[in-house]
Each structure stands twice: as structure tokens, then as C-alpha cells.
Design a protein around this motif. Sequence first.
Motif, PDB file in Angstrom:
ATOM      1  N   TRP A 143       3.025  -6.076   2.302  1.00  0.00           N
ATOM      2  CA  TRP A 143       2.073  -5.086   2.835  1.00  0.00           C
ATOM      3  C   TRP A 143       1.037  -4.738   1.767  1.00  0.00           C
ATOM      4  O   TRP A 143      -0.155  -4.642   2.069  1.00  0.00           O
ATOM      5  CB  TRP A 143       2.834  -3.833   3.271  1.00  0.00           C
ATOM      6  CG  TRP A 143       1.962  -2.818   3.945  1.00  0.00           C
ATOM      7  CD1 TRP A 143       1.686  -2.733   5.285  1.00  0.00           C
ATOM      8  CD2 TRP A 143       1.243  -1.749   3.319  1.00  0.00           C
ATOM      9  NE1 TRP A 143       0.833  -1.694   5.526  1.00  0.00           N
ATOM     10  CE2 TRP A 143       0.541  -1.068   4.342  1.00  0.00           C
ATOM     11  CE3 TRP A 143       1.115  -1.309   2.010  1.00  0.00           C
ATOM     12  CZ2 TRP A 143      -0.260   0.036   4.079  1.00  0.00           C
ATOM     13  CZ3 TRP A 143       0.304  -0.217   1.742  1.00  0.00           C
ATOM     14  CH2 TRP A 143      -0.372   0.447   2.769  1.00  0.00           C
ATOM     15  N   LEU A 144       1.472  -4.582   0.539  1.00  0.00           N
ATOM     16  CA  LEU A 144       0.552  -4.248  -0.540  1.00  0.00           C
ATOM     17  C   LEU A 144      -0.442  -5.380  -0.812  1.00  0.00           C
ATOM     18  O   LEU A 144      -1.603  -5.128  -1.122  1.00  0.00           O
ATOM     19  CB  LEU A 144       1.334  -3.917  -1.810  1.00  0.00           C
ATOM     20  CG  LEU A 144       2.047  -2.563  -1.796  1.00  0.00           C
ATOM     21  CD1 LEU A 144       3.014  -2.464  -2.967  1.00  0.00           C
ATOM     22  CD2 LEU A 144       1.048  -1.425  -1.839  1.00  0.00           C
ATOM     23  N   ARG A 145       0.020  -6.627  -0.688  1.00  0.00           N
ATOM     24  CA  ARG A 145      -0.906  -7.745  -0.886  1.00  0.00           C
ATOM     25  C   ARG A 145      -2.029  -7.717   0.146  1.00  0.00           C
ATOM     26  O   ARG A 145      -3.192  -7.956  -0.172  1.00  0.00           O
ATOM     27  CB  ARG A 145      -0.141  -9.075  -0.803  1.00  0.00           C
ATOM     28  CG  ARG A 145       0.789  -9.314  -1.974  1.00  0.00           C
ATOM     29  CD  ARG A 145       1.401 -10.709  -1.919  1.00  0.00           C
ATOM     30  NE  ARG A 145       2.585 -10.751  -2.794  1.00  0.00           N
ATOM     31  CZ  ARG A 145       3.811 -11.036  -2.387  1.00  0.00           C
ATOM     32  NH1 ARG A 145       4.021 -11.307  -1.104  1.00  0.00           N
ATOM     33  NH2 ARG A 145       4.808 -11.059  -3.231  1.00  0.00           N
ATOM     34  N   VAL A 146      -1.674  -7.415   1.393  1.00  0.00           N
ATOM     35  CA  VAL A 146      -2.696  -7.330   2.441  1.00  0.00           C
ATOM     36  C   VAL A 146      -3.603  -6.122   2.201  1.00  0.00           C
ATOM     37  O   VAL A 146      -4.830  -6.206   2.354  1.00  0.00           O
ATOM     38  CB  VAL A 146      -2.036  -7.262   3.830  1.00  0.00           C
ATOM     39  CG1 VAL A 146      -3.089  -7.035   4.924  1.00  0.00           C
ATOM     40  CG2 VAL A 146      -1.248  -8.546   4.105  1.00  0.00           C
ATOM     41  N   ALA A 147      -3.007  -4.993   1.821  1.00  0.00           N
ATOM     42  CA  ALA A 147      -3.808  -3.802   1.531  1.00  0.00           C
ATOM     43  C   ALA A 147      -4.794  -4.073   0.409  1.00  0.00           C
ATOM     44  O   ALA A 147      -5.948  -3.615   0.450  1.00  0.00           O
ATOM     45  CB  ALA A 147      -2.892  -2.628   1.179  1.00  0.00           C
ATOM     46  N   GLU A 148      -4.381  -4.822  -0.596  1.00  0.00           N
ATOM     47  CA  GLU A 148      -5.272  -5.123  -1.717  1.00  0.00           C
ATOM     48  C   GLU A 148      -6.435  -6.018  -1.289  1.00  0.00           C
ATOM     49  O   GLU A 148      -7.541  -5.896  -1.811  1.00  0.00           O
ATOM     50  CB  GLU A 148      -4.475  -5.765  -2.849  1.00  0.00           C
ATOM     51  CG  GLU A 148      -3.587  -4.764  -3.582  1.00  0.00           C
ATOM     52  CD  GLU A 148      -2.543  -5.414  -4.473  1.00  0.00           C
ATOM     53  OE1 GLU A 148      -2.410  -6.664  -4.411  1.00  0.00           O
ATOM     54  OE2 GLU A 148      -1.870  -4.689  -5.227  1.00  0.00           O
ATOM     55  N   VAL A 149      -6.200  -6.910  -0.331  1.00  0.00           N
ATOM     56  CA  VAL A 149      -7.302  -7.714   0.214  1.00  0.00           C
ATOM     57  C   VAL A 149      -8.341  -6.801   0.862  1.00  0.00           C
ATOM     58  O   VAL A 149      -9.551  -6.943   0.651  1.00  0.00           O
ATOM     59  CB  VAL A 149      -6.773  -8.749   1.229  1.00  0.00           C
ATOM     60  CG1 VAL A 149      -7.923  -9.395   2.006  1.00  0.00           C
ATOM     61  CG2 VAL A 149      -5.949  -9.817   0.516  1.00  0.00           C
ATOM     62  N   ALA A 150      -7.858  -5.845   1.667  1.00  0.00           N
ATOM     63  CA  ALA A 150      -8.774  -4.907   2.319  1.00  0.00           C
ATOM     64  C   ALA A 150      -9.544  -4.082   1.294  1.00  0.00           C
ATOM     65  O   ALA A 150     -10.767  -3.889   1.424  1.00  0.00           O
ATOM     66  CB  ALA A 150      -7.983  -3.995   3.254  1.00  0.00           C
ATOM     67  N   LEU A 151      -8.850  -3.603   0.269  1.00  0.00           N
ATOM     68  CA  LEU A 151      -9.512  -2.805  -0.759  1.00  0.00           C
ATOM     69  C   LEU A 151     -10.554  -3.631  -1.514  1.00  0.00           C
ATOM     70  O   LEU A 151     -11.656  -3.155  -1.798  1.00  0.00           O
ATOM     71  CB  LEU A 151      -8.475  -2.233  -1.725  1.00  0.00           C
ATOM     72  CG  LEU A 151      -7.509  -1.196  -1.152  1.00  0.00           C
ATOM     73  CD1 LEU A 151      -6.421  -0.867  -2.165  1.00  0.00           C
ATOM     74  CD2 LEU A 151      -8.237   0.076  -0.737  1.00  0.00           C
ATOM     75  N   ASP A 152     -10.219  -4.871  -1.823  1.00  0.00           N
ATOM     76  CA  ASP A 152     -11.167  -5.728  -2.536  1.00  0.00           C
ATOM     77  C   ASP A 152     -12.404  -6.028  -1.694  1.00  0.00           C
ATOM     78  O   ASP A 152     -13.482  -6.298  -2.242  1.00  0.00           O
ATOM     79  CB  ASP A 152     -10.491  -7.037  -2.951  1.00  0.00           C
ATOM     80  CG  ASP A 152      -9.574  -6.876  -4.149  1.00  0.00           C
ATOM     81  OD1 ASP A 152      -9.650  -5.823  -4.810  1.00  0.00           O
ATOM     82  OD2 ASP A 152      -8.774  -7.788  -4.429  1.00  0.00           O
ATOM     83  N   ALA A 153     -12.260  -5.994  -0.380  1.00  0.00           N
ATOM     84  CA  ALA A 153     -13.403  -6.224   0.503  1.00  0.00           C
ATOM     85  C   ALA A 153     -14.273  -4.983   0.658  1.00  0.00           C
ATOM     86  O   ALA A 153     -15.337  -5.047   1.278  1.00  0.00           O
ATOM     87  CB  ALA A 153     -12.921  -6.690   1.873  1.00  0.00           C
ATOM     88  N   GLY A 154     -13.810  -3.849   0.102  1.00  0.00           N
ATOM     89  CA  GLY A 154     -14.593  -2.621   0.165  1.00  0.00           C
ATOM     90  C   GLY A 154     -14.138  -1.632   1.196  1.00  0.00           C
ATOM     91  O   GLY A 154     -14.774  -0.581   1.384  1.00  0.00           O
ATOM     92  N   ALA A 155     -13.026  -1.917   1.895  1.00  0.00           N
ATOM     93  CA  ALA A 155     -12.542  -1.031   2.954  1.00  0.00           C
ATOM     94  C   ALA A 155     -11.543  -0.016   2.405  1.00  0.00           C
ATOM     95  O   ALA A 155     -11.061  -0.129   1.275  1.00  0.00           O
ATOM     96  CB  ALA A 155     -11.886  -1.849   4.062  1.00  0.00           C
ATOM     97  N   ALA A 156     -11.241   0.991   3.212  1.00  0.00           N
ATOM     98  CA  ALA A 156     -10.176   1.948   2.935  1.00  0.00           C
ATOM     99  C   ALA A 156      -9.026   1.651   3.893  1.00  0.00           C
ATOM    100  O   ALA A 156      -9.248   1.402   5.080  1.00  0.00           O
ATOM    101  CB  ALA A 156     -10.667   3.389   3.133  1.00  0.00           C
ATOM    102  N   VAL A 157      -7.806   1.653   3.380  1.00  0.00           N
ATOM    103  CA  VAL A 157      -6.638   1.203   4.137  1.00  0.00           C
ATOM    104  C   VAL A 157      -5.974   2.367   4.866  1.00  0.00           C
ATOM    105  O   VAL A 157      -5.720   3.425   4.272  1.00  0.00           O
ATOM    106  CB  VAL A 157      -5.632   0.516   3.198  1.00  0.00           C
ATOM    107  CG1 VAL A 157      -4.324   0.222   3.922  1.00  0.00           C
ATOM    108  CG2 VAL A 157      -6.238  -0.754   2.629  1.00  0.00           C
TER     109      VAL A 157
END
Length: 297
Positions: A143-157
Motif C-alpha cells: 500500500w505504501l509503495r502505491v501511495a508513494e507513486v501517487a505522492l511522487d506524481a503530485g497528488a495527495a493520498v
Amino acid sequence: MPAPPVGVVGLGQLGGSLAAALVAAGRPVQGWDVDAAARDAAAARGVEITRALSGVVVLAVPLPAMATALDGLTVDPGATVTDLGSVKRPVLETVGATAGSRFVGGHPMCGTERSGHAAVDPDLFSGARWAVCLEPDTELPRWLRVAEVALDAGAAVVPTTAAEHDDAVAAISHVPHLLAAALAAAAGQAGPLALALAAGSFRDGTRVIGSDPGFVRAMVTGNAGPTAAALARVQEQLARPWTDLVADGHAVATRQHGRRDVRVPLERAALLALGRAGGAITRRRAAFVEGWVPDQA
């Protein structure tokens, strides 16, 4: 420890924009699309075009294609699999059943009525909310790996479950598409004069139904139960005295809340509580995440 690569399957507007955003953030990005033009466009943006994917594999294909999106591709057995689908329970039942504990559902709340690789925008996810599903059997490191992808793209999880996500988006995404369709169809019945006089309110109210009809149909039918329930609530509202309805709707649309910064431990109940409170995660730390919740005071 370096971030794992991200493999994006489907390089249209969402997938191509995600790949471009991650390349700009310094993540190694692999990608594949059945459309050669989409592959060429992604390669020009720095994406490695390959059928062999590893790290975090993102399915950015239409909902009907989710179950077969990985056919013909080689996916590392240890890869985490996620998706960008607008409905989560059907994807959990298909892709999740195949990928097992490696699957983590996701849905970025962004996009436009445009589609295809010509609509790619590296800033598409900047400031957007990105739902990342946390089910009872979800492995937290994945779950954290996916969350980090979202964060790196500029989104808030926003942590949520598939069921809670589908109930929520029925009200704020799927019903608006149906209302936009109804408004456009009713205006068409009103005749050429009405359409000639249509301006900002009509344009804003009908914008989303300019999306690909196949996409909209797949979205609302894939979430039929929650969408029907949310639509019934709208119909109940329309039956109220109009003065009361206008006042209450205006109050919701113009409400203002501050934000309170929070730190949340990497624990399922605490993460889901943040999402249910309307909050979002903006940064990953070693033993916790940072974010905010609405300040109701």
C-alpha cells in the motif's frame, strides 16, 4: 533505498500523464500500450517501452479491459499491481482475485473530458486527491509503495476501502455524469433557441458528458448500486421546496473549513480514519505519514 520502477500499462491521458509526471520526478518508468502512437509519444517523454514490467505496475486502461490488461506482458512475480479505475469493487473482484495480496486498488480524482495520448499532461495529478484502497488483507508495504507513486506524481493520498470509495464517488462523480447527460438532453429538447443562448452555467453543468460515452457507461454500470442510491438522494432533493433546496445547496457549495496538520501511524485503522474524516496524506516518513484533516471548528 531507491524507489522501485513503475510500469504503466496504457499510455493514454491518465497513464501517459502519470508516466510523464513520474519521469519528471526522477522515477524510472516503464510502459506499454497496444497503440504504437501512444508508445512513441511516451518514449519521447523518457518512458522505457517494454513488455517486461516490475516494481509497481499500474493498470491505466478502461474498466472493461482491466481483467486482460496484463495478457502478453511479463510481470515480475514480486511486483505490486495497482490501477487507476474509477470503480474499485469490480476491479478488486477481477484483478485482485488474480494478483492476490500483490494488488492495491487506486483511483486518482482528476482527468478531463479529453482522452488519448494527445491529452497527456504531466501536471494532471498536481494537487489532486488519489484514493488508495486499504482492504483487510492489503499488505501495508505494498500500500505504501502505491501511495508513494501517487505522492511522487503530485497528488495527495486518501486511504479508503473499495466499498467506501465506490459509495463516495457515486455521489460526487458518477451521478454528476448522469445529471450532465440529462441536462444536455433536456436542453436539446428545448430547441435551437435554448442551445443558442446557452452560456456558462450550461457549459459547466454539461462539461463532463463530453467524455467518451463508452467510458461513462462502463463507470456508471460498473457501480450501478451505489450510483442508483446516490441518484435517488438527488431526486429527493429536487422534490423539496426550491427555496430550501437552493439555500441548502448553496451552503454546502460555499462552506469553508480550515485544515489541521496531522501525523498518522502506519496502521490500517488510523489511516482509514484519516480518509473517513475527509483528510489526505501529503508526505511519507519512516514510521508515519503526514497530512491534514478538515478543521471543523
